[in-house]
Design an enzyme around this catalytic site. Structure first.
Site, mmCIF file in Angstrom:
data_model
loop_
_atom_site.group_PDB
_atom_site.id
_atom_site.type_symbol
_atom_site.label_atom_id
_atom_site.label_comp_id
_atom_site.label_asym_id
_atom_site.label_seq_id
_atom_site.Cartn_x
_atom_site.Cartn_y
_atom_site.Cartn_z
ATOM 1 N N HIS A 160 -0.121 -0.461 -3.659
ATOM 2 C CA HIS A 160 0.974 -0.384 -4.640
ATOM 3 C C HIS A 160 2.254 0.076 -3.933
ATOM 4 O O HIS A 160 2.202 1.016 -3.132
ATOM 5 C CB HIS A 160 0.592 0.597 -5.749
ATOM 6 C CG HIS A 160 1.610 0.664 -6.832
ATOM 7 N ND1 HIS A 160 1.742 -0.322 -7.785
ATOM 8 C CD2 HIS A 160 2.582 1.578 -7.086
ATOM 9 C CE1 HIS A 160 2.738 -0.009 -8.596
ATOM 10 N NE2 HIS A 160 3.265 1.130 -8.194
ATOM 11 N N ASN A 208 -6.679 -1.119 -3.955
ATOM 12 C CA ASN A 208 -5.415 -1.780 -4.308
ATOM 13 C C ASN A 208 -4.286 -1.181 -3.480
ATOM 14 O O ASN A 208 -4.375 -0.037 -3.040
ATOM 15 C CB ASN A 208 -5.113 -1.582 -5.800
ATOM 16 C CG ASN A 208 -3.848 -2.311 -6.233
ATOM 17 O OD1 ASN A 208 -3.585 -3.436 -5.778
ATOM 18 N ND2 ASN A 208 -3.053 -1.688 -7.082
ATOM 19 N N ILE A 228 -5.152 -7.224 -14.872
ATOM 20 C CA ILE A 228 -5.794 -5.913 -14.944
ATOM 21 C C ILE A 228 -7.285 -6.117 -15.200
ATOM 22 O O ILE A 228 -7.675 -6.759 -16.177
ATOM 23 C CB ILE A 228 -5.135 -5.049 -16.035
ATOM 24 C CG1 ILE A 228 -3.682 -4.782 -15.626
ATOM 25 C CG2 ILE A 228 -5.891 -3.737 -16.213
ATOM 26 C CD1 ILE A 228 -2.853 -4.090 -16.681
ATOM 27 N N MET A 285 -2.152 -9.816 -10.147
ATOM 28 C CA MET A 285 -1.379 -9.417 -11.327
ATOM 29 C C MET A 285 -2.190 -9.316 -12.621
ATOM 30 O O MET A 285 -1.614 -9.247 -13.695
ATOM 31 C CB MET A 285 -0.211 -10.388 -11.535
ATOM 32 C CG MET A 285 0.749 -10.454 -10.363
ATOM 33 S SD MET A 285 1.446 -8.849 -9.950
ATOM 34 C CE MET A 285 2.694 -8.739 -11.217
ATOM 35 N N GLY A 291 1.132 -13.389 -0.961
ATOM 36 C CA GLY A 291 -0.021 -13.161 -0.086
ATOM 37 C C GLY A 291 0.287 -12.619 1.294
ATOM 38 O O GLY A 291 -0.495 -12.823 2.225
ATOM 39 N N GLU A 339 3.436 -1.461 4.090
ATOM 40 C CA GLU A 339 2.191 -1.838 3.399
ATOM 41 C C GLU A 339 1.248 -2.519 4.378
ATOM 42 O O GLU A 339 0.045 -2.281 4.384
ATOM 43 C CB GLU A 339 2.491 -2.806 2.243
ATOM 44 C CG GLU A 339 3.205 -2.175 1.072
ATOM 45 C CD GLU A 339 3.381 -3.159 -0.077
ATOM 46 O OE1 GLU A 339 2.498 -3.986 -0.330
ATOM 47 O OE2 GLU A 339 4.439 -3.099 -0.738
HETATM 48 C C1 GRF Z 1 3.076 -5.883 -2.726
HETATM 49 O O1 GRF Z 1 4.286 -5.201 -2.749
HETATM 50 C C2 GRF Z 1 1.962 -5.011 -3.249
HETATM 51 O O2 GRF Z 1 2.134 -3.662 -2.974
HETATM 52 C C3 GRF Z 1 2.040 -5.238 -4.736
HETATM 53 O O3 GRF Z 1 2.378 -6.597 -4.875
HETATM 54 C C4 GRF Z 1 3.067 -7.036 -3.713
HETATM 55 C C5 GRF Z 1 2.306 -8.221 -3.199
HETATM 56 O O4 GRF Z 1 2.941 -8.838 -2.106
HETATM 57 N N1 GRF Z 1 0.821 -4.852 -5.399
HETATM 58 P P1 GRF Z 1 2.152 -9.913 -1.261
HETATM 59 O O5 GRF Z 1 1.685 -10.999 -2.213
HETATM 60 O O6 GRF Z 1 1.014 -9.243 -0.571
HETATM 61 O O7 GRF Z 1 3.159 -10.439 -0.271
#
Ligand code: GRF
Length: 193
Positions: free
Chosen positions: A114, A112, A97, A95, A20, A179
């Site tokens: 990624h 989303n 779909i 996680m 998270g 991110e």
């Molecule tokens: C991140 O790398 C995101 O891009 C991917 O899953 C990871 C989640 O990390 N979809 P977090 O739970 O936000 O720390």
């Protein structure tokens, strides 16, 4: 969707499955005065998701839908989102779909993040695959969610250079940092251009 912007902030639900850190970052962003979202709900399929702990700090409602019985749980989730007048869904390390039916109900309103330069390296274990292929660059992408995994329209990307000394761990760390900058930027780009 842009019509929703006015005086009120977009009521947002963040879906998580684990750590998270993106959720935490979105929560930080959402409490800023200039933010155009207000996080109302944290939804997880995983009772043990660490990210659920942020609910308390930020006084946000949290809810578990296990998604073992996908159709049933998606319907319950949809009802819950409706009850809470949710405008926008941000997936952040979620996680599961989502089905076509679910996406149809929130078309253009599910985002989303990624950890790769989509359309390259969809799916899991991106950093390992990127390094195995001796790529010179990687990065992260915020995109709309459609019926195909990691395939919806790209909103924003950040590219970073890969150095010889990088391994999956260092790359993941560098990209995660990006991110956290990218997700709020992408939201601003769509709703507050
Ligand atoms: C991140 O790398 C995101 O891009 C991917 O899953 C990871 C989640 O990390 N979809 P977090 O739970 O936000 O720390």
């Amino acid at each position: 969707m842009k019509k929703l912007i006015g005086l009120k902030k977009l009521k947002t639900a963040v879906f998580i499955s684990g750590r998270g850190s993106n959720l935490k970052n979105l929560l930080k962003y959402s409490v800023k005065k200039k933010s155009i979202i207000k996080i109302e709900l944290i939804i997880s399929n995983n009772t043990k998701a660490k990210g659920l702990n942020y609910a308390k700090n930020y006084k946000v409602k949290k809810k578990i839908f296990k998604f073992n019985d996908q159709i049933n749980d998606e319907n319950k989730t949809l009802k819950f989102l409706k009850k809470n007048n949710i405008d926008l869904i941000c997936l952040a390390g979620f996680m599961k779909i989502l089905s076509k039916n679910f996406i149809k109900k929130f078309r253009g309103k599910i985002l989303n993040i990624h950890p790769s330069l989509l359309p390259s390296y969809k799916g899991l274990n991106t950093h390992i695959r990127v390094l195995e292929n001796n790529e010179k660059f990687s990065g992260c992408t915020v995109h709309y969610v459609n019926e195909k995994l990691d395939s919806g329209q790209i909103i924003l990307q950040k590219k970073i250079k890969i150095y010889k000394k990088d391994n999956a761990k260092t790359l993941a760390k560098k990209i995660l940092k990006q991110e956290h900058l990218l997700y709020p930027k992408a939201i601003e780009k769509i709703f507050n251009p």
